[in-house]
Design an enzyme around this catalytic site. Structure first.
Site, PDB file in Angstrom:
ATOM      1  N   HIS A   1     -45.298   3.272 -93.444  1.00 19.60           N
ATOM      2  CA  HIS A   1     -44.360   2.889 -92.619  1.00 19.60           C
ATOM      3  C   HIS A   1     -44.733   2.376 -91.381  1.00 19.60           C
ATOM      4  CE1 HIS A   1     -45.029   6.798 -90.588  1.00 19.60           C
ATOM      5  NE2 HIS A   1     -45.039   7.346 -91.758  1.00 19.60           N
TER       6      HIS A   1
ATOM      7  N   HIS B   1     -47.615   4.539 -89.624  1.00 21.35           N
ATOM      8  CA  HIS B   1     -49.020   3.885 -90.256  1.00 21.35           C
ATOM      9  C   HIS B   1     -49.487   2.408 -89.597  1.00 21.35           C
ATOM     10  CE1 HIS B   1     -47.521   6.775 -93.702  1.00 21.35           C
ATOM     11  NE2 HIS B   1     -48.716   6.930 -93.262  1.00 21.35           N
TER      12      HIS B   1
ATOM     13  N   GLN C   1     -50.440  11.584 -84.555  1.00 20.24           N
ATOM     14  CA  GLN C   1     -50.342  13.155 -84.038  1.00 20.24           C
ATOM     15  C   GLN C   1     -49.101  13.926 -84.286  1.00 20.24           C
ATOM     16  OE1 GLN C   1     -50.883  13.683 -79.421  1.00 20.24           O
ATOM     17  NE2 GLN C   1     -48.963  14.177 -79.510  1.00 20.24           N
TER      18      GLN C   1
ATOM     19  N   GLN D   1     -53.147  19.126 -88.435  1.00 14.49           N
ATOM     20  CA  GLN D   1     -54.194  18.486 -89.217  1.00 14.49           C
ATOM     21  C   GLN D   1     -55.184  17.726 -88.031  1.00 14.49           C
ATOM     22  OE1 GLN D   1     -53.643  15.791 -92.762  1.00 14.49           O
ATOM     23  NE2 GLN D   1     -53.962  14.254 -91.177  1.00 14.49           N
TER      24      GLN D   1
ATOM     25  N   MET E   1     -41.103   9.389 -87.792  1.00 15.27           N
ATOM     26  CA  MET E   1     -41.349   8.260 -88.975  1.00 15.27           C
ATOM     27  C   MET E   1     -42.274   9.035 -90.049  1.00 15.27           C
ATOM     28  SD  MET E   1     -41.932   4.383 -87.438  1.00 15.27           S
ATOM     29  CE  MET E   1     -40.632   3.618 -86.666  1.00 15.27           C
TER      30      MET E   1
END
Length: 280
Positions: free
Chosen positions: A34, A37, A148, A153, A184
């Site tokens: 999306h 990315h 973020q 992660q 998103m």
């Protein structure tokens, strides 16, 4: 744009760029891309001469087989987004290509294994650490880009890079949101129309908690009000809502110094697990 499926093809595709001394940026993804990315690709394109995107739904980071099964796989449409964004190489391996044999290695990320995502997703970060290590070795990028939205992660990967001395710069990019505030995510496509209307309330809960902390409320007082907030929206099934230190993600009792307070949450809506966070 080249699309390669094997480690050997990837090595061959990168060889000429390496011989020319060009800088290489990597954007690891699990596909179902999306605009969030694509914002990472855009940042990578601006800061590197070569852009590599990986698309791999990594089975070792899923603790729920049903979640792995349902994760969207949309390689063709992903490539249609990546090419105009300026991606040079797409690495889209199979599970057998990435894992000829199941990994025996286990990576322990310390306290990060036992809070938030680590607490509820057993072995998740071990799987993330192994696959990202593989990608770092295969691509050998100068810079690697992560969103973020997956704040924990990013913290795990920062520890991975530091402790294992990977010679690269890890860059965390801001979360992109829909116009109504929803972060998103590839998982958003699995929401029903009705659930999609409710989903932005997850971000509203984070904003409410932020406002309460800024007003001087303690973490415990804020948590109590957020519990009431979610009780009024029974469609949500909250998993966790944590107020933590930005650096180590350990719980804190009140707002931290500027830029060091993180509020993180995960909740199920319409059978879909959504995560979000804000840092201030």
């Amino acid at each position: 744009m080249q699309v390669v499926n094997s480690k050997q093809e990837l090595k061959k595709a990168l060889k000429s760029y390496r011989s020319e001394g060009k800088s290489i940026g990597l954007v690891p993804t699990m596909g179902a891309l999306h605009q969030g990315h694509i914002s990472l690709i855009n940042r990578c394109r601006a800061e590197n001469e070569v852009v590599v995107a990986s698309i791999f739904v990594n089975p070792t980071q899923f603790d729920n087989p049903e979640d792995l099964k349902k994760y969207p796989r949309t390689l063709e449409s992903d490539c249609e987004l990546l090419e105009p964004a300026g991606c040079d190489i797409v690495f889209a391996p199979s599970a057998d290509e990435m894992y000829p044999t199941l990994p025996k290695l286990s990576i322990d990320f310390g306290n990060l294994e036992h809070v938030m995502e680590g607490k509820y997703r057993d072995g998740h970060f071990n799987g993330v650490g192994i696959v990202v290590s593989k990608l770092f070795h295969l691509v050998n990028p100068d810079r690697a880009y992560f969103g973020q939205k997956d704040l924990q992660q990013v913290a795990v990967l920062r520890r991975l890079v530091n402790d294992l001395s990977f010679d690269l710069e890890l860059i965390a990019c801001p979360t992109l949101r829909e116009s109504d505030g929803l972060a998103m995510s590839s998982r958003n496509t699995r929401l029903s129309a009705e659930a999609r209307k409710i989903a932005p309330q997850l971000h509203a809960a984070l904003q409410k908690a932020k406002d309460l902390l800024i007003q001087g409320k303690t973490a415990a007082e804020t948590q109590k009000e957020i519990n009431s907030f979610f009780e009024a929206i029974p469609e949500f099934r909250p998993e966790y809502f944590e107020i933590a230190d930005f650096d180590d993600l350990e719980p804190i009792k009140k707002m931290n110094t500027e830029g060091k307070t993180a509020i993180c949450t995960a909740a199920y809506l319409d059978g879909v697990r959504l995560i979000d966070n804000i840092v201030f």
